[in-house]
Design an enzyme around this catalytic site. Sequence first.
Site, PDB file in Angstrom:
ATOM      1  CG  ASP A   5      44.286  47.540  35.220  1.00  0.00           C
ATOM      2  OD1 ASP A   5      43.551  47.297  36.434  1.00  0.00           O
ATOM      3  OD2 ASP A   5      44.508  47.038  33.891  1.00  0.00           O
ATOM      4  CB  THR A   9      50.307  39.213  38.092  1.00  0.00           C
ATOM      5  OG1 THR A   9      49.469  39.347  37.121  1.00  0.00           O
ATOM      6  CG2 THR A   9      49.016  37.858  38.688  1.00  0.00           C
ATOM      7  CG  LEU A  11      51.582  49.699  37.382  1.00  0.00           C
ATOM      8  CD1 LEU A  11      51.895  50.098  38.162  1.00  0.00           C
ATOM      9  CD2 LEU A  11      51.387  50.429  35.996  1.00  0.00           C
ATOM     10  CE  LYS A  12      47.075  44.324  31.736  1.00  0.00           C
ATOM     11  NZ  LYS A  12      45.598  44.003  30.795  1.00  0.00           N
ATOM     12  N   GLY A 100      34.753  43.990  41.553  1.00  0.00           N
ATOM     13  CA  GLY A 100      35.793  44.200  41.835  1.00  0.00           C
ATOM     14  C   GLY A 100      36.326  44.816  40.814  1.00  0.00           C
ATOM     15  CG  ASP A 102      39.982  44.014  37.714  1.00  0.00           C
ATOM     16  OD1 ASP A 102      38.895  43.536  38.804  1.00  0.00           O
ATOM     17  OD2 ASP A 102      40.454  43.033  37.079  1.00  0.00           O
ATOM     18  NE  ARG A 103      32.646  40.240  37.644  1.00  0.00           N
ATOM     19  CZ  ARG A 103      31.517  39.385  38.764  1.00  0.00           C
ATOM     20  NH1 ARG A 103      31.888  39.592  39.585  1.00  0.00           N
ATOM     21  NH2 ARG A 103      30.462  39.169  38.511  1.00  0.00           N
ATOM     22  CB  THR A 124      44.221  36.479  37.659  1.00  0.00           C
ATOM     23  OG1 THR A 124      45.039  37.379  36.725  1.00  0.00           O
ATOM     24  CG2 THR A 124      44.731  36.355  38.665  1.00  0.00           C
ATOM     25  CB  THR A 175      49.354  13.234  30.596  1.00  0.00           C
ATOM     26  OG1 THR A 175      48.444  11.626  31.178  1.00  0.00           O
ATOM     27  CG2 THR A 175      48.771  13.812  32.385  1.00  0.00           C
TER      28      THR A 175
END
Length: 242
Positions: A5, A9, A11-12, A100, A102-103, A124, A175
């Site tokens: 995957d 950001t 890599l799996k 996408g 991955d989605r 992300t 804040t």
Amino acid sequence: MLWLDLGNTRLKYWLTDDIGQIVSHDAKQHLQAPAELLMGLIDRFERYAPDFIGISSVLGDDLNIKVSETLSRLNIPFEFVHVDANYPLMKSAYNDEQLGCDRWLQMLGAVDRTKRQCVIGCGTAVTIDLIDHAEHLGGYIFPSIYLQRESLFSGTKQITISNGTFDNVSQGLTTQDAVHRGILLSIVGAINEISTRHPNFEVIMTGGDAAIIAQHVNRPVRLRDDLLLNGLARYFDHSKQA
């Protein structure tokens, strides 16, 4: 099998045996150099001698070409997933050129023809997709809680506190708390609103921030950390059968 995957950001990878059990798994920051990172993993992959490599990638063509060149050193067949809105396991009303990888695989990993489902990816970006008996109806995309925080701090001179925790959605008295609780509430509130509009949809969440967000949602949530891997396996199993 070796499953990759390549996200925005990180890599799996997962190495699975003949019955689909995970024998090795890791996730690493790739710093927009996934091919170089893979080069350092080649020896590890060779020890397990997978017979096929299935790849999900949201990276551009240039990086994917470099990844292909690196994987060619293994002399193992490999293939990238291609999103298909007319895929037999799940039809989609979405423009597949904009959906996408991955989605799509997250949805493919969850889809059940007997159910209505709301699949939420917490990476992300936060993606919320509605599936009605294996038909993807469309969805929503939000910046993740961390992207929202980064954007706020980089664009607002008066807010300079960049640390804190996303653990509460009640009003903040500092804040720092107001920022973190407001950001979390924006995501939780959206999920709750969508769930109210679609009360008969099972809510399924996956991704690194899923556990943080799920505890504040006002509906039962099914947490799944294996959706993308399951989607990869389903995609290539069906492709081979076809």
